[in-house]
Design an enzyme around this catalytic site. Sequence first.
Site, short mmCIF file in Angstrom:
data_model
loop_
_atom_site.label_atom_id
_atom_site.label_comp_id
_atom_site.label_asym_id
_atom_site.label_seq_id
_atom_site.Cartn_x
_atom_site.Cartn_y
_atom_site.Cartn_z
N ARG A 47 -6.17 3.77 -5.65
CA ARG A 47 -6.66 2.41 -5.40
C ARG A 47 -6.27 1.89 -4.02
O ARG A 47 -7.03 1.17 -3.37
CB ARG A 47 -6.10 1.43 -6.44
CG ARG A 47 -6.74 1.45 -7.78
CD ARG A 47 -6.26 0.28 -8.64
NE ARG A 47 -4.83 0.02 -8.54
CZ ARG A 47 -3.90 0.56 -9.32
NH1 ARG A 47 -4.24 1.41 -10.26
NH2 ARG A 47 -2.63 0.25 -9.17
N GLU A 48 -5.05 2.20 -3.59
CA GLU A 48 -4.49 1.55 -2.41
C GLU A 48 -4.77 2.25 -1.09
O GLU A 48 -4.90 1.60 -0.05
CB GLU A 48 -2.99 1.38 -2.61
CG GLU A 48 -2.67 0.44 -3.77
CD GLU A 48 -1.23 0.47 -4.21
OE1 GLU A 48 -0.39 1.07 -3.50
OE2 GLU A 48 -0.92 -0.11 -5.26
N ARG B 202 -7.40 1.03 1.53
CA ARG B 202 -7.11 -0.21 2.27
C ARG B 202 -6.80 0.06 3.74
O ARG B 202 -7.06 -0.78 4.60
CB ARG B 202 -5.92 -0.93 1.65
CG ARG B 202 -6.15 -1.45 0.27
CD ARG B 202 -4.88 -2.07 -0.26
NE ARG B 202 -5.00 -2.38 -1.67
CZ ARG B 202 -3.99 -2.70 -2.44
NH1 ARG B 202 -2.76 -2.78 -1.94
NH2 ARG B 202 -4.18 -2.97 -3.71
N THR C 216 0.86 -1.18 0.00
CA THR C 216 0.00 0.00 0.00
C THR C 216 0.89 1.23 0.00
O THR C 216 1.75 1.38 0.85
CB THR C 216 -0.93 0.00 1.24
OG1 THR C 216 -1.74 -1.17 1.20
CG2 THR C 216 -1.81 1.22 1.26
#
Length: 138
Positions: free
Chosen positions: A22-23, A26, A2
């Site tokens: 996107r990461e 998380r 990440t």
Amino acid sequence: MTRINLTLVSELADQHLMAEYRELPRVFGAVRKHVANGKRVRDFKISPTFILGAGHVTFFYDKLEFLRKRQIELIAECLKRGFNIKDTTVQDISDIPQEFRGDYIPHEASIAISQARLDEKIAQRPTWYKYYGKAIYA
């Protein structure tokens, strides 16, 4: 892995921008899972300074407000660049205990560490990285 960068989102290469978009969310999921398992901030070894590698994500566990605001910036920048992103919602973190929802103002030295890592990655593949769809180094 990440990635959470400290460089201004407007200065990120297209690939770094999309990866972080996107990461980053998380981390919210990871913290929620830890909270569900009864963890508190004090249960984690959180570095007092920004680090890369082991402990990088944990560094942000008590800085979720910073991440929430950064996600807003990442989404806005993706849309500005014309990227077709599906999720434009920013996570509501009000369900997460306050001790995890701190803000963060990066020091210049921390920003420099983050930028140096990005520069290192770009140097490894100089013709692959793009900025607004154009090669950074042609």
